[in-house]
Structures are given as C-alpha cells and as structure tokens.
Design a protein around this motif. Structure first.
Motif, PDB file in Angstrom:
ATOM      1  N   TYR A 134     -39.889  -5.642  37.061  1.00 16.26           N
ATOM      2  CA  TYR A 134     -39.889  -7.038  37.491  1.00 16.26           C
ATOM      3  C   TYR A 134     -38.489  -7.665  37.520  1.00 16.26           C
ATOM      4  N   GLY A 135     -37.457  -6.849  37.370  1.00 15.89           N
ATOM      5  CA  GLY A 135     -36.094  -7.356  37.479  1.00 15.89           C
ATOM      6  C   GLY A 135     -35.670  -8.237  36.325  1.00 15.89           C
ATOM      7  N   LEU A 136     -36.204  -7.973  35.133  1.00 14.65           N
ATOM      8  CA  LEU A 136     -35.863  -8.740  33.941  1.00 14.65           C
ATOM      9  C   LEU A 136     -34.954  -7.920  33.032  1.00 14.65           C
ATOM     10  N   LYS A 137     -34.140  -8.602  32.255  1.00 12.68           N
ATOM     11  CA  LYS A 137     -33.321  -7.920  31.254  1.00 12.68           C
ATOM     12  C   LYS A 137     -34.138  -7.722  29.982  1.00 12.68           C
ATOM     13  N   PHE A 138     -33.815  -6.656  29.266  1.00 12.01           N
ATOM     14  CA  PHE A 138     -34.589  -6.240  28.097  1.00 12.01           C
ATOM     15  C   PHE A 138     -33.739  -6.401  26.839  1.00 12.01           C
ATOM     16  N   GLY A 139     -34.304  -7.026  25.799  1.00  8.48           N
ATOM     17  CA  GLY A 139     -33.599  -7.212  24.534  1.00  8.48           C
ATOM     18  C   GLY A 139     -34.501  -6.892  23.361  1.00  8.48           C
ATOM     19  N   VAL A 140     -33.904  -6.656  22.197  1.00  8.42           N
ATOM     20  CA  VAL A 140     -34.681  -6.269  21.027  1.00  8.42           C
ATOM     21  C   VAL A 140     -34.261  -7.048  19.784  1.00  8.42           C
ATOM     22  N   TYR A 141     -35.238  -7.303  18.942  1.00  8.67           N
ATOM     23  CA  TYR A 141     -35.047  -7.901  17.616  1.00  8.67           C
ATOM     24  C   TYR A 141     -35.383  -6.812  16.605  1.00  8.67           C
ATOM     25  N   LEU A 142     -34.463  -6.516  15.715  1.00  9.17           N
ATOM     26  CA  LEU A 142     -34.746  -5.627  14.590  1.00  9.17           C
ATOM     27  C   LEU A 142     -34.293  -6.316  13.318  1.00  9.17           C
ATOM     28  N   SER A 143     -35.232  -6.569  12.437  1.00 13.90           N
ATOM     29  CA  SER A 143     -34.886  -7.205  11.167  1.00 13.90           C
ATOM     30  C   SER A 143     -34.346  -6.157  10.198  1.00 13.90           C
ATOM     31  N   PRO A 144     -33.191  -6.413   9.581  1.00 12.81           N
ATOM     32  CA  PRO A 144     -32.704  -5.490   8.555  1.00 12.81           C
ATOM     33  C   PRO A 144     -33.540  -5.546   7.274  1.00 12.81           C
ATOM     34  N   TRP A 145     -34.238  -6.659   7.067  1.00 14.52           N
ATOM     35  CA  TRP A 145     -35.142  -6.760   5.927  1.00 14.52           C
ATOM     36  C   TRP A 145     -36.358  -5.877   6.200  1.00 14.52           C
ATOM     37  N   ASP A 146     -36.736  -5.060   5.257  1.00 13.79           N
ATOM     38  CA  ASP A 146     -37.864  -4.148   5.435  1.00 13.79           C
ATOM     39  C   ASP A 146     -38.697  -4.140   4.168  1.00 13.79           C
ATOM     40  N   ARG A 147     -39.844  -4.784   4.219  1.00 10.85           N
ATOM     41  CA  ARG A 147     -40.700  -4.922   3.038  1.00 10.85           C
ATOM     42  C   ARG A 147     -41.617  -3.713   2.842  1.00 10.85           C
ATOM     43  N   ASN A 148     -41.424  -2.698   3.685  1.00 10.48           N
ATOM     44  CA  ASN A 148     -42.245  -1.496   3.564  1.00 10.48           C
ATOM     45  C   ASN A 148     -41.440  -0.270   3.168  1.00 10.48           C
ATOM     46  N   HIS A 149     -40.205  -0.150   3.661  1.00  8.46           N
ATOM     47  CA  HIS A 149     -39.448   1.099   3.486  1.00  8.46           C
ATOM     48  C   HIS A 149     -39.061   1.307   2.019  1.00  8.46           C
ATOM     49  N   PRO A 150     -39.329   2.481   1.472  1.00  9.13           N
ATOM     50  CA  PRO A 150     -39.054   2.726   0.042  1.00  9.13           C
ATOM     51  C   PRO A 150     -37.574   2.694  -0.314  1.00  9.13           C
ATOM     52  N   GLU A 151     -36.693   2.868   0.657  1.00  8.75           N
ATOM     53  CA  GLU A 151     -35.257   2.888   0.363  1.00  8.75           C
ATOM     54  C   GLU A 151     -34.606   1.519   0.454  1.00  8.75           C
ATOM     55  N   TYR A 152     -35.383   0.506   0.876  1.00  9.94           N
ATOM     56  CA  TYR A 152     -34.809  -0.835   0.940  1.00  9.94           C
ATOM     57  C   TYR A 152     -34.374  -1.281  -0.455  1.00  9.94           C
ATOM     58  N   GLY A 153     -33.153  -1.806  -0.553  1.00  8.20           N
ATOM     59  CA  GLY A 153     -32.604  -2.224  -1.833  1.00  8.20           C
ATOM     60  C   GLY A 153     -31.806  -1.140  -2.530  1.00  8.20           C
ATOM     61  N   THR A 154     -31.678   0.034  -1.900  1.00  2.00           N
ATOM     62  CA  THR A 154     -30.892   1.134  -2.477  1.00  2.00           C
ATOM     63  C   THR A 154     -29.631   1.348  -1.639  1.00  2.00           C
ATOM     64  N   PRO A 155     -28.645   2.059  -2.165  1.00  3.40           N
ATOM     65  CA  PRO A 155     -27.389   2.294  -1.421  1.00  3.40           C
ATOM     66  C   PRO A 155     -27.581   3.053  -0.107  1.00  3.40           C
ATOM     67  N   THR A 156     -28.692   3.758   0.036  1.00  2.23           N
ATOM     68  CA  THR A 156     -28.893   4.573   1.235  1.00  2.23           C
ATOM     69  C   THR A 156     -29.571   3.814   2.372  1.00  2.23           C
ATOM     70  N   TYR A 157     -30.073   2.605   2.083  1.00  4.56           N
ATOM     71  CA  TYR A 157     -30.879   1.931   3.109  1.00  4.56           C
ATOM     72  C   TYR A 157     -30.071   1.532   4.339  1.00  4.56           C
ATOM     73  N   ASN A 158     -28.843   1.077   4.162  1.00  2.00           N
ATOM     74  CA  ASN A 158     -28.067   0.636   5.321  1.00  2.00           C
ATOM     75  C   ASN A 158     -27.956   1.726   6.376  1.00  2.00           C
ATOM     76  N   GLN A 159     -27.807   2.969   5.941  1.00  4.61           N
ATOM     77  CA  GLN A 159     -27.735   4.066   6.905  1.00  4.61           C
ATOM     78  C   GLN A 159     -29.092   4.310   7.547  1.00  4.61           C
ATOM     79  N   VAL A 160     -30.158   4.125   6.776  1.00  4.33           N
ATOM     80  CA  VAL A 160     -31.507   4.245   7.343  1.00  4.33           C
ATOM     81  C   VAL A 160     -31.692   3.219   8.471  1.00  4.33           C
ATOM     82  N   PHE A 161     -31.266   1.974   8.196  1.00  3.04           N
ATOM     83  CA  PHE A 161     -31.405   0.942   9.223  1.00  3.04           C
ATOM     84  C   PHE A 161     -30.509   1.242  10.418  1.00  3.04           C
TER      85      PHE A 161
END
Length: 708
Positions: A134-161
C-alpha cells in the motif's frame, strides 16, 4: 584571451553567488529527519497479549496461547491507514511484557508459542508486506523492558536485547522509525546500553529515525495527549539526559530548546481510544472528530509529527468504530485543505535576498516546501503580503520554514486589511516544519505575515490560506453528585437527540433541551423534535447509559455518538478518614462526582506512602470493582493500589483488589479495576506507590465504584 576573460567572469559570478548563499543556522536535520517531518501523520499499532487480557502493561506471565487473533488481516490495517491519509505504520513488535510478534530465537514468549496459526505466524512479516503493497513506510517499537525474559536485570541482558533488535531490523525490509521508550520498572532495574542499541539500529537501518526522550532522531513531546507546545523548537539539549526517568523536563520535551544542541523534533503520540491496547470496554470511547482535529492542529499544526494509535482488536482487525472515525477525520481534513487560496494571490516581500538563484518570492505560494524565499543576512524582520483582486474568506493559515537550513523564526504576527486599515488577527512564536493557525472566518483583499523576530535570516518555503468547513460540535455529557445529567452543546445551529435505553440516537429520538432553554412545560414544538418528543430533566442516581448525537437538520448531517455510562451517584457518600489535604483540595472532592475538582495530599505533610482514604457509601451495595481518575498536571498520580471493603467500617479482611495502574504516569486516564462481587458499605482505597519516585503526594480527581 577571450576564454580567459570568460573564465574570470564565471569565477566572479560564482563567488558572488556563493557570497549570497544562505548559511545554515544552528543544529540541522539529516536528510532522513527532513523526510520524516514531511510524513507528518502516521499510525501507531499496539497489539499483543494485552489485547486479550484487558491490560495496558502486561506482567510477562501471560500464557502466550492467549494470543489468538483468528481473523488477523494486516492488509486491512495498511489499507485503513492509507485511506486515512497516513504515511506509515509503527507497530509494537515487543512491549514491556516481552511478547514478540515474530518467532524470535532469543525468547520463548512469542507468536511461536501462541495459538495463532498453530505457532507458524509472523505478524511483522505480514505487516511489512502489507505496508509495501500500500505504499506505506514500516516502523517498529521494541521495548527494552522485558518482564518475561529470565536474563532481564543481569549483565547479559543488553546483548540479548541487541540480538533481538538485530533480528527485527535485518529481516523485514526498510524501517523508517525505531521507537524506544525508557520504561524500566518493576522490582528489577536494568542499566540500558543505549550506545549498543543505537549501533544495532544504524548498522541495519542507517536511515531510520530513532525515537526516545532524547532522540537522537525525534523526541517524545512530553505527554500522551498528542499536543505540542504553542512554542515548539525542533532543537533540544541532550547532555546529561537519557530516555525514561532521566529524560529532559516536560517543558523542554513539549517546547524544545531554543538553540538546542541537537536537531530532535517532536513526535506527538496519542491513542484514538482512552488506552493504548484494544479493550471492548472502550468501543464507545473512540475520540470524536472534533477531538482528533484538536490533536491534529496541536501536533502537525505546531511543528510536530502525529503518530495516532489505532489498536487491533481481538479478531485481528481494526475495529469498525475506529476506522469509521479515521475516515470521518480524513474527509474533514481533505475539505479543509482542498483549495489553497494563496495560489491566486500576488505575493510581495521586503528584504528579499539577491544573488541567490534559489530565492524567489514566487516560491512562497507555489505549493511545495522544496523551494523557498529568504531575506538578506542581516534582516531578522520581514513582511510578506498576499494581495487579491477580489475579497477572499479564510480561516486557516499555513506557514512553513525551509528546515534543511535550520529553524529560525522566533515570532510573527498576522494582519488583514479591514475597512482600509490593518487589523492584527494573530500573534505567535515559532514556525518550524509547519505551523497551522485556526482562525475565525476573515474576509479581506490583503493578508500580511510579519516576521518580527528571528535567529537568523528567515527562510520561508510556504504561505497558504484555506477556508475550512464548519464541523458539528460534539455534545458533552456530565452528571453531578446527586445524579442529575447535563448535556452541553457548543453550537446553536445543531440539535442533540438523546436515548436512555442503550439504542443509537436517530432523528426520531427525543431532543434534549437544557433546562435553562425553556421553563414552559407546555412547549411541544422544538426545532428538530418529532412528535413533540423532548427531554429536559435526566436523573440517574442509580446509574444508567446516556447516548447523545448532534444533528444539523438543514444539511442532513450528524456528528458522532457520545456515550456516558454512569454507576451509583455519590450523593450519600462521606469521607471517614484521609490524610491532610493541600489547601482548597479537601478529601470530599475525591468523591463529589465532579472530575474537574480533586483531592491531593499536602506536599508539606510528613506523611509518606502509603496514603489511604476511607469512605462511607451510605448504604450497603454489591461492588464489582472500582474506578480511579488521577489528577492530571498537579502531581500525586498513584501507581500502586489496594482496595479494601467492609460492611461495618471495622473489619476489612483481605484486599478485594491490589496491583498497579500500567502506564498511568504518561497516560493519566480513568482506571477501571474489577473483582468478584462483594457486599460493602465502606471502602478503603490505599495508594501504595507513586507513579513518580520523587512524588510523595497522592491525588484523586474522582474515586468511584462499579456495581453494574
């Protein structure tokens, strides 16, 4: 020798042209930012498990199988956006609950684990293909906050995101905007590596505009009402700030910073409904055309871009109520900006720059912002005159700066010629990419735009005039403490038809007549009323539903249906106990039935959270929930809550409901919490946590109960 003379002459002419060329001023936009500003209006889509659980912020513990939109049709979304006049779509690929709308290999909380298409679906793939179609531009929202991922809040999470981000940005084609927010809540805090996140964006999508409180591509406007400041600079100071709680002050976000460090224009986000995700409870709460027009003029018309959220419903399509309203808005906007009267004007200007072939007065009304007019370097004041052979009537004025060379205009006025004299009709501040003034109807043969102050030589690309059609005023329904309902209409030309049985108002429905309009009970013929059907006094102390619609019978046009659902009125309620209140904001105002009054605890009080308010309902009722309306703009917004009930005001037992109001800080709208039916005469509302960590106050505009 002749060739040498020609060469020298050419060099001299070239040097003269160079000397007269316009020097850029201040922070400047990239080509991607200029193209982004030209989009002006596009769609936001919130979609995920929250759609099915009636939550604004999911906790990440939802069963992914709850996500099952059996009729999902991304082409319908794109087609609707296109027909609405929008230029693109940004979708919540991953919200705070961590649920991914694509089968991410970095999460186990995705469409792969859902019931939709037996786990074989990919929402992003379908939407990106539909946008392309339809000739529209496409954009995305990704929240860095993740209330499900087990690594959230650990030093490794930033790389996961970062890996998750890379997955999205490398697989679904061009992305015009990457939407980040700084939400970092719950009991676990994650230090976000924004440099890493940005590097992933630019590696995959070098032309993407990154949204956050501090950009770097565009900034949050500081509210979720979709309204920019009347003064709005596209530049912002970012040193020492970061997305989220560490963001710039609300005033800076709303108005920008004059001579700010970076070019970070405002994006105005707002939902077409009270909440961001779909809820069947808000099917009749879609914003009216008048409300959407106010938002359009307060965003696009104030040097901002409008990203209007249109949630996807549980079937997987845009609800008819939303799409209908979008088409109604498009119809009004098309009619408003159909005929540019300025194209027929003779345009003159003072202090026009010479020696620069790109600068022409005729560019001011040529209908494109790719050309421009400018003053000489030292002129920071100028006047532009539009002259017409015959009088023209207008009520909209559009001005645009050529922003590729910076934002310059600091103040301007507008005058018209009336009875042989100049009459000032507007005095404003900034222009930027686009400024639209909504004015009363004026008829004249001359219009004057006076630039009274500028940071550097003004460079103006467009001056446009339009005569926008009138729009039916939307009725406003309210109820007082005793249950008396009032319906107000701002127009004398329209008639308001009303129903009280839940049916849709028609031209045959009773006409609402405000009590002050007539005290003659013998009146049987009212304009627009059929068979003498009129309603004056509406009283709903026990609750009920009022539907109202404006009709303009002489043109056979109607406005949107306005719905108000009322529960038990607080006529018998009294406050038993509450913390000390700020001056003029007594606790009784929390239960007075008036959303415009409010109770807020004294900021000088030594009392800290939790705060609580106990109320006597005056009778025993069966409660099925409660409502909380926060105090917008005065602080004291409550995030955590608990509600206790009692039949005697002494024995309270376990809380009937407890939790938190998702996103209430940025979107302070009415909150509804339901629970299993319980008998009660007393309620104890406990504010357990503030929406802002440093805010010790608690505020209530209105506390209500749900019995129906």
């Amino acid at each position: 020798m002749k060739r040498t003379h020609l060469l020298l002459a050419g060099l001299l002419c070239g040097n003269m042209a160079f000397a007269q060329s316009i020097k850029p001023y201040g922070a400047l936009p990239s080509k991607a930012q200029v193209a982004w500003n030209d989009m002006e209006y596009y769609m936001f889509i919130h979609f995920g498990p929250n759609t099915f659980t009636n939550k604004e912020w999911g906790h990440g513990d939802e069963d992914p199988k709850v996500f099952n939109p059996t009729r999902l049709d991304a082409r319908q979304w794109a087609r609707t956006a296109k027909l609405a006049g929008m230029k693109g779509i940004v979708i919540t690929a991953k919200h705070h609950d961590g649920f991914c709308l694509w089968p991410s290999k970095y999460s186990t909380h995705t469409v792969r684990e859902s019931a939709w298409k037996n786990g074989k679906g990919d929402v992003l793939a379908e939407l990106s293909a539909a946008c392309k179609e339809y000739g529209l531009k496409f954009g995305v929202y990704l929240s860095p906050w993740d209330r499900n991922h087990p690594e959230y809040g650990t030093p490794t999470y930033n790389q996961v995101f970062a890996n998750t981000l890379n997955e999205v940005l490398s697989n679904y084609g061009p992305v015009f905007e990457q939407w980040f927010d700084g939400a970092n809540g719950g009991n676990v805090k994650q230090p976000y590596d924004w440099n890493l996140f940005h590097s992933v964006v630019y590696k995959n999508q070098p032309n993407a505009v990154i949204f956050s409180d501090v950009g770097p591509g565009c900034r949050w406007v500081g509210n979720e009402n979709g309204i920019a400041g009347t003064t709005n600079w596209s530049t912002l100071n970012v040193t020492g700030f970061a997305p989220g709680e560490a963001g710039p002050p609300a005033k800076s976000l709303n108005e920008g910073n004059e001579d700010g460090e970076k070019w970070i224009p405002a994006e105005c986000d707002v939902s077409i409904r009270p909440g961001w995700f779909y809820s069947p409870d808000t099917d009749d709460k879609v914003k009216t055309v008048n409300q959407l027009l106010d938002i359009y003029y307060g965003s696009v018309g104030r040097n901002g871009n409008l990203i209007l959220n249109v949630p996807i419903d549980r079937d997987g399509v845009i609800h008819p109520n939303d799409s209908t309203r979008l088409m109604e808005l498009r119809k009004v906007l098309d009619a408003s900006f159909k005929n540019n009267l300025a194209k027929n004007a003779v345009v003159t200007a003072t202090d026009t720059r010479t020696g620069d072939a790109a600068v022409k007065v005729k560019h001011l009304n040529d209908g494109t912002n790719a050309t421009y007019w400018a003053t000489t370097d030292k002129a920071t004041k100028a006047a532009i005159t539009l002259s017409f052979k015959k009088p023209v009537t207008f009520n909209r004025l559009v001005l645009q700066e050529y922003i590729a060379l910076g934002q310059r205009v600091k103040a301007f006025t507008v005058e018209i010629l009336e009875n042989g004299r100049k009459k000032e009709i507007a005095s404003e501040t900034t222009i930027g990419h686009k400024r639209i003034l909504r004015l009363p109807d004026y008829t004249t043969t001359e219009v004057y735009i006076n630039i009274t102050d500028a940071k550097a030589a003004p460079v103006i690309s467009e001056v446009q005039l339009f005569e926008a059609p009138g729009v039916l005023a939307t009725p406003v329904i309210s109820r007082d403490r005793n249950g008396a309902v009032t319906i107000r209409s701002a127009s004398d030309d329209q008639v308001v038809h009303v129903t009280l049985d839940g049916s849709e108002p028609t031209a045959a429905s009773p006409v609402y007549l405000q009590p002050q309009e007539s005290s003659d009970n013998t009146v049987t013929v009212i304009r627009g009323a059929k068979d003498g059907k009129i309603i004056r006094d509406i009283s709903l102390p026990k609750g009920g539903t009022v539907k109202a619609k404006a009709f303009l019978h002489k043109t056979n046009t109607t406005g949107p249906t306005v719905v108000a659902d009322f529960d038990v009125a607080p006529a018998k309620w009294t406050v038993v106990s509450a913390p000390a209140a700020a001056r003029d904001h007594a606790a009784e105002k929390a239960i007075d039935g008036n959303p415009d009054s409010f109770y807020i605890t004294d900021k000088n009080s030594s009392a800290a959270y939790p705060h609580e308010l106990v109320a006597d309902l005056g009778e025993e009722l069966t409660l099925r929930g409660f409502t909380y309306l926060p105090v917008a703009g005065a602080g004291g917004v409550i995030y955590g809550y608990a509600l206790y009930v009692s039949t005697d005001g002494k024995n309270w037992g376990k809380a009937a409901a407890s939790g938190s109001f998702g996103n209430i800080k940025n979107n302070p709208i009415l909150q509804k919490v339901t629970f299993s039916p319980v008998k009660a005469r007393y309620i104890r509302f406990v504010a357990t946590a503030p929406a802002s960590e440093k805010d010790n106050k608690a505020g209530i505009a209105e506390l209500g109960i749900i019995t129906r």
